[in-house]
Motif scaffolding. Structure first.
Motif, PDB file in Angstrom:
ATOM      1  N   GLU A   1       0.848  -1.202   0.000  1.00 43.22           N
ATOM      2  CA  GLU A   1       0.000   0.000   0.000  1.00 43.22           C
ATOM      3  C   GLU A   1       0.891   1.263   0.000  1.00 43.22           C
ATOM      4  OE1 GLU A   1      -3.322  -0.360  -0.244  1.00 43.22           O
ATOM      5  OE2 GLU A   1      -3.334   1.811  -0.527  1.00 43.22           O
ATOM      6  N   ILE A   2       1.968   1.229   0.794  1.00 49.54           N
ATOM      7  CA  ILE A   2       2.892   2.366   0.818  1.00 49.54           C
ATOM      8  C   ILE A   2       3.558   2.519  -0.558  1.00 49.54           C
ATOM      9  CG2 ILE A   2       5.012   3.282   1.871  1.00 49.54           C
ATOM     10  CD1 ILE A   2       4.142   1.774   4.476  1.00 49.54           C
ATOM     11  N   SER A   3       3.930   1.399  -1.169  1.00 55.60           N
ATOM     12  CA  SER A   3       4.535   1.445  -2.510  1.00 55.60           C
ATOM     13  C   SER A   3       3.575   2.112  -3.509  1.00 55.60           C
ATOM     14  CB  SER A   3       4.853   0.032  -3.006  1.00 55.60           C
ATOM     15  OG  SER A   3       5.730  -0.624  -2.118  1.00 55.60           O
ATOM     16  N   ASN A   4       2.287   1.775  -3.397  1.00 54.33           N
ATOM     17  CA  ASN A   4       1.297   2.384  -4.297  1.00 54.33           C
ATOM     18  C   ASN A   4       1.302   3.901  -4.179  1.00 54.33           C
ATOM     19  OD1 ASN A   4       0.307  -0.069  -5.270  1.00 54.33           O
ATOM     20  ND2 ASN A   4      -1.188  -0.263  -3.604  1.00 54.33           N
ATOM     21  N   VAL A   5       1.359   4.383  -2.917  1.00 56.42           N
ATOM     22  CA  VAL A   5       1.309   5.830  -2.690  1.00 56.42           C
ATOM     23  C   VAL A   5       2.567   6.493  -3.241  1.00 56.42           C
ATOM     24  CG1 VAL A   5       1.274   7.616  -0.908  1.00 56.42           C
ATOM     25  CG2 VAL A   5      -0.197   5.591  -0.680  1.00 56.42           C
ATOM     26  N   VAL A   6       3.728   5.919  -2.946  1.00 57.02           N
ATOM     27  CA  VAL A   6       4.990   6.498  -3.409  1.00 57.02           C
ATOM     28  C   VAL A   6       5.029   6.538  -4.945  1.00 57.02           C
ATOM     29  CG1 VAL A   6       7.487   6.066  -3.556  1.00 57.02           C
ATOM     30  CG2 VAL A   6       6.301   5.863  -1.349  1.00 57.02           C
ATOM     31  N   TYR A   7       4.640   5.424  -5.555  1.00 58.05           N
ATOM     32  CA  TYR A   7       4.674   5.322  -7.021  1.00 58.05           C
ATOM     33  C   TYR A   7       3.775   6.373  -7.650  1.00 58.05           C
ATOM     34  CZ  TYR A   7       4.368   3.089 -11.640  1.00 58.05           C
ATOM     35  OH  TYR A   7       4.421   2.826 -12.984  1.00 58.05           O
ATOM     36  N   GLU A   8       2.580   6.540  -7.079  1.00 59.35           N
ATOM     37  CA  GLU A   8       1.652   7.513  -7.658  1.00 59.35           C
ATOM     38  C   GLU A   8       2.129   8.947  -7.442  1.00 59.35           C
ATOM     39  OE1 GLU A   8      -2.428   6.678  -6.893  1.00 59.35           O
ATOM     40  OE2 GLU A   8      -3.138   8.435  -7.985  1.00 59.35           O
ATOM     41  N   GLN A   9       2.755   9.200  -6.282  1.00 55.35           N
ATOM     42  CA  GLN A   9       3.304  10.539  -6.012  1.00 55.35           C
ATOM     43  C   GLN A   9       4.343  10.912  -7.066  1.00 55.35           C
ATOM     44  OE1 GLN A   9       2.914  13.053  -3.696  1.00 55.35           O
ATOM     45  NE2 GLN A   9       1.057  12.057  -2.981  1.00 55.35           N
ATOM     46  N   VAL A  10       5.183   9.969  -7.428  1.00 57.33           N
ATOM     47  CA  VAL A  10       6.306  10.279  -8.317  1.00 57.33           C
ATOM     48  C   VAL A  10       5.904  10.209  -9.791  1.00 57.33           C
ATOM     49  CG1 VAL A  10       8.635   9.568  -9.032  1.00 57.33           C
ATOM     50  CG2 VAL A  10       7.983   9.490  -6.610  1.00 57.33           C
ATOM     51  N   THR A  11       5.148   9.181 -10.173  1.00 61.71           N
ATOM     52  CA  THR A  11       4.868   8.980 -11.603  1.00 61.71           C
ATOM     53  C   THR A  11       3.515   9.533 -12.038  1.00 61.71           C
ATOM     54  OG1 THR A  11       3.754   6.848 -11.287  1.00 61.71           O
ATOM     55  CG2 THR A  11       6.155   6.796 -11.522  1.00 61.71           C
ATOM     56  N   GLY A  12       2.620   9.772 -11.083  1.00 59.58           N
ATOM     57  CA  GLY A  12       1.279  10.221 -11.449  1.00 59.58           C
ATOM     58  C   GLY A  12       0.364   9.078 -11.860  1.00 59.58           C
ATOM     59  N   THR A  13       0.924   7.852 -11.858  1.00 62.81           N
ATOM     60  CA  THR A  13       0.122   6.686 -12.235  1.00 62.81           C
ATOM     61  C   THR A  13      -0.175   5.863 -10.991  1.00 62.81           C
ATOM     62  OG1 THR A  13       1.256   6.612 -14.358  1.00 62.81           O
ATOM     63  CG2 THR A  13       0.111   4.604 -13.686  1.00 62.81           C
ATOM     64  N   ARG A  14      -1.404   5.340 -10.918  1.00 64.70           N
ATOM     65  CA  ARG A  14      -1.780   4.521  -9.776  1.00 64.70           C
ATOM     66  C   ARG A  14      -0.889   3.272  -9.700  1.00 64.70           C
ATOM     67  NH1 ARG A  14      -7.909   2.220  -8.724  1.00 64.70           N
ATOM     68  NH2 ARG A  14      -7.464   1.181  -6.728  1.00 64.70           N
ATOM     69  N   GLY A  15      -0.389   2.972  -8.520  1.00 65.76           N
ATOM     70  CA  GLY A  15       0.462   1.792  -8.351  1.00 65.76           C
ATOM     71  C   GLY A  15      -0.342   0.514  -8.375  1.00 65.76           C
ATOM     72  N   ALA A  16       0.267  -0.566  -8.860  1.00 66.28           N
ATOM     73  CA  ALA A  16      -0.418  -1.862  -8.944  1.00 66.28           C
ATOM     74  C   ALA A  16       0.266  -2.882  -8.046  1.00 66.28           C
ATOM     75  CB  ALA A  16      -0.455  -2.345 -10.389  1.00 66.28           C
ATOM     76  N   PHE A  17       0.826  -2.407  -6.912  1.00 71.19           N
ATOM     77  CA  PHE A  17       1.598  -3.311  -6.049  1.00 71.19           C
ATOM     78  C   PHE A  17       0.716  -4.186  -5.159  1.00 71.19           C
ATOM     79  CE2 PHE A  17       4.278   0.378  -6.972  1.00 71.19           C
ATOM     80  CZ  PHE A  17       5.315  -0.267  -7.620  1.00 71.19           C
ATOM     81  N   SER A  18      -0.564  -3.835  -5.057  1.00 70.52           N
ATOM     82  CA  SER A  18      -1.469  -4.665  -4.246  1.00 70.52           C
ATOM     83  C   SER A  18      -2.266  -5.636  -5.111  1.00 70.52           C
ATOM     84  CB  SER A  18      -2.439  -3.774  -3.460  1.00 70.52           C
ATOM     85  OG  SER A  18      -1.704  -2.915  -2.617  1.00 70.52           O
ATOM     86  N   THR A  19      -1.856  -5.775  -6.359  1.00 74.12           N
ATOM     87  CA  THR A  19      -2.574  -6.683  -7.254  1.00 74.12           C
ATOM     88  C   THR A  19      -2.046  -8.107  -7.123  1.00 74.12           C
ATOM     89  OG1 THR A  19      -1.049  -6.139  -9.031  1.00 74.12           O
ATOM     90  CG2 THR A  19      -3.121  -4.898  -8.937  1.00 74.12           C
ATOM     91  N   GLU A  20      -2.774  -9.031  -7.736  1.00 75.90           N
ATOM     92  CA  GLU A  20      -2.391 -10.441  -7.689  1.00 75.90           C
ATOM     93  C   GLU A  20      -2.381 -11.012  -9.107  1.00 75.90           C
ATOM     94  OE1 GLU A  20      -4.039 -11.720  -3.317  1.00 75.90           O
ATOM     95  OE2 GLU A  20      -5.466 -11.823  -4.958  1.00 75.90           O
ATOM     96  N   ILE A  21      -1.856 -12.189  -9.228  1.00 79.96           N
ATOM     97  CA  ILE A  21      -1.883 -12.878 -10.526  1.00 79.96           C
ATOM     98  C   ILE A  21      -2.451 -14.284 -10.342  1.00 79.96           C
ATOM     99  CG2 ILE A  21      -0.024 -11.612 -11.684  1.00 79.96           C
ATOM    100  CD1 ILE A  21       1.900 -13.888 -10.802  1.00 79.96           C
ATOM    101  N   LEU A  22      -3.124 -14.751 -11.394  1.00 82.90           N
ATOM    102  CA  LEU A  22      -3.482 -16.159 -11.520  1.00 82.90           C
ATOM    103  C   LEU A  22      -2.552 -16.750 -12.552  1.00 82.90           C
ATOM    104  CD1 LEU A  22      -7.364 -15.893 -12.017  1.00 82.90           C
ATOM    105  CD2 LEU A  22      -6.199 -16.677  -9.941  1.00 82.90           C
TER     106      LEU A  22
END
Lengths: 435, 180
Positions: free
Chosen positions: A146-167
């Motif tokens: 969740e923290i990674s998402n916030v940092v990523y969005e602050q810097v890049t302007g794009t929503r972070g996808a670090f809380s996503t999962e894969i099948l």
């Protein structure tokens, strides 16, 4: 709050005696000039050691997407854990653009932890964001993402996808008569994998419902290819098709009301759409050649598909009301498995340029400019799946005869790899945003 | 003149017994045909009788060879395909015709045709390729007398390779239809 919701879901997940294929992330290619960021190890007020290194997870997240380079803690001149201890000079000397600090605390005897973090722009000497996240002590990894998402969005302007999962599908070969096929689910970075479905007959095409609560897939467990929908949290499932011939490639419409699929009940594979409220089928294509690999446009009003009606596979688009399909790709020997990036203009697909080159790559075709960018240099690439923020594509390929999952950024500059510790892994499907 | 007409008679009998051989299928009938030929040609010289026996034996051997060939054909249950091709190979036509006639002669027999593709290209498209290959064989069996209700087709695409490895030899073994 979001973190809290997450733990209840985790608690209900199925456990299984078989071990999920362990995926170990490797960064294989980053950008030339990554953004320097210092993530100070988060301080911890408790007595027993924590199960997760929150700062370390954030550093790993940001480096995996390739645009950041994290400063090794050993090189740091100071280790602040709150704003009053930050001396920007310490970080300017080390040529850091950004600084993340934090501390983890809990009330004695409680299972709950508070994670306070603060994020700074070093050049401007400015705090960009600060928050306290609360969760169970078992959720530190979720909190870190969740923290990674916030940092990523602050810097890049794009929503972070670090809380996503894969099948993905794993296949564990035991003997010529016995292979275990599994549909597994893991964090986007391969951590915390678990088995959702297991069979001794092939499993294919796992895919997410738009709310992230269900999966659909094809299973040969009855010795015939049939489509199933399964609730992730409870493991409850139902078979939703039983037509003669191929029943495959289920894909939810983004609005969640319909499931596109491939059925060959009328002689050859064609694209159908099932209304999930009424179970009514609508046929979208009617052609004696093969129509397969449906994927929806973001507005749920059109479906892309692969057809070899001109001889070799090419990508087409048809309205969900049927009608004459429009052909999208022309200048390739084999263009298949098309899906749009969130912008609706860039078409991710599997591409073999000419009959002679004999190599299948992941490429992006811009339907407006007609420009093609080939993103990969392995030769058996397939099953591209796009992160919900449109930043990266995960796909399956073969390296040294083993099926592995690879990821590449949409500009081709960043790559990471998720090889399995055992067996082959394939058919990744990136979840929607789950938070 | 007499010898000449006798020769004509003999030829006719031989032709009849050949037809008898071609029409019947059990060894009992064959012996009977051979003895009929011997009876009808009584009075001709011993050399001719021996020649007739030799001819009958030759035909029996031929028929046995034919039976062996059919058995071998029915034991041939894997058919290979060229890259990106869904029609079976011309060289498999005779063998498949025998399978088709065998199904026609045994109406209670049921088979399953499992179509497969090599790993190149996308999995879901390969599922379609495997089905098309199985259908190509199914249609030829039906042309040769099999009933559609006797045949189930299923495609495994590239999910069940017969050989592993990224070689042309492995790919060739994987592009196949199996009769089960």
């Amino acid at each position: 709050m979001r973190i809290l919701r997450h733990i209840f879901m985790l608690g209900m997940l199925l456990s299984s005696v078989a071990r999920a294929a362990e995926l170990n992330i490797e960064i294989t290619q980053g950008v030339d000039n990554p953004i320097p960021i210092a993530v100070v190890p988060f301080s911890w007020g408790g007595t027993s050691a924590l199960s997760e290194d929150v700062g370390g997870i954030v550093s790993a997240d940001l480096q995996q997407v390739g645009e950041f380079r994290a400063l090794p803690p050993g090189n740091m001149l100071s280790m602040p854990d709150e704003a009053s201890e930050v001396f920007f000079r310490d970080w300017r000397i080390l040529a850091q653009d950004y600084l993340l600090i934090g501390k983890i605390s809990h009330s004695p005897g409680s299972q709950m932890v508070q994670v306070q973090y603060e994020f700074f722009d070093v050049a401007r000497e400015q705090k960009l964001v600060g928050e306290v996240l609360t969760g169970n002590i078992t959720q530190l990894r979720d909190i870190a993402h969740e923290i990674s998402n916030v940092v990523y969005e602050q810097v890049t302007g794009t929503r972070g996808a670090f809380s996503t999962e894969i099948l993905y599908v794993s296949a564990q070969f035991v003997s010529p008569e016995l292979t275990y096929y599994r549909i597994e689910k893991a964090d986007y970075d391969g951590h915390r994998s678990q088995i959702l479905v297991e069979s001794q007959e092939p499993l294919m095409s796992p895919t997410w419902s738009p709310d992230g609560r269900q999966i659909a897939y094809m299973s040969f467990e009855t010795n015939l290819p049939r489509i199933y929908i399964q609730e992730i949290a409870t493991g409850q499932r139902r078979q939703i098709t039983d037509y003669s011939g191929i029943n495959s490639s289920p894909v939810w419409s983004p609005d969640g009301t319909k499931l596109a699929m491939v059925l060959s009940k009328d002689g050859s594979p064609d694209i159908y759409v099932m209304d999930l409220m009424t179970n009514q089928l609508t046929r979208l294509t009617d052609h004696p050649r093969a129509e397969t690999e449906p994927s929806w446009t973001a507005d749920s009003r059109s479906v892309l598909f692969t057809s070899d009606r001109t001889g070799q596979p090419q990508i087409y688009q048809v309205s969900v009301n049927g009608g004459f399909p429009e052909r999208l790709t022309f200048d390739c020997f084999y263009c298949a498995k098309g899906r749009f990036l969130p912008d609706g203009k860039n078409l991710v697909h599997v591409r073999r340029d000419t009959r002679e080159d004999n190599s299948y790559s992941i490429a992006i075709f811009n339907i407006e400019t007609q420009r093609v960018i080939t993103l990969t240099d392995t030769s058996l690439d397939e099953s591209p799946s796009v992160a919900p923020n449109g930043s990266m594509i995960m796909f399956a390929t073969k390296v040294n005869g083993r099926g592995i999952l690879d990821a590449v950024s949409i500009d081709g500059r960043v790559k990471f790899r998720l090889p399995s510790a055992q067996g082959d892994v394939r058919e990744p499907s990136w979840s929607p945003f789950l938070n | 003149m007499g010898t000449h007409s006798m020769n004509i008679f003999k030829t006719t009998i031989l032709a009849l017994s050949i037809m008898g051989l071609a029409a019947c299928s059990s060894t009992g009938d064959e012996d009977m045909a051979a003895s009929t030929a011997a009876t009808d040609t009584s009075g001709i010289d011993a050399t001719t009788a021996a020649a007739q026996r030799a001819e009958a034996e030759r035909l029996a051997r031929e028929r046995e060879a034919q039976q062996r060939m059919e058995a071998a054909a029915l034991n041939t249950t894997v058919f290979y395909f060229d890259f990106d091709v869904s029609e079976f190979m011309a060289s498999d036509r005779d063998v498949l015709a025998i399978h088709g006639r065998n199904l026609a002669a045994n109406s209670s027999r049921r088979i399953r045709l499992e179509g497969h593709a090599d790993e190149r290209g996308t999995r879901e498209y390969n599922l379609a390729l495997g089905e098309r290959r199985a259908n190509s064989i199914r249609d030829y069996l039906v042309v040769n007398g099999a009933s559609l209700s006797q045949i189930e087709t299923v495609s495994y695409g590239e999910e069940r390779p017969a050989a592993t490895g990224q070689t042309e030899a492995a790919y060739r073994l994987n592009r196949r239809v199996e009769i089960k």
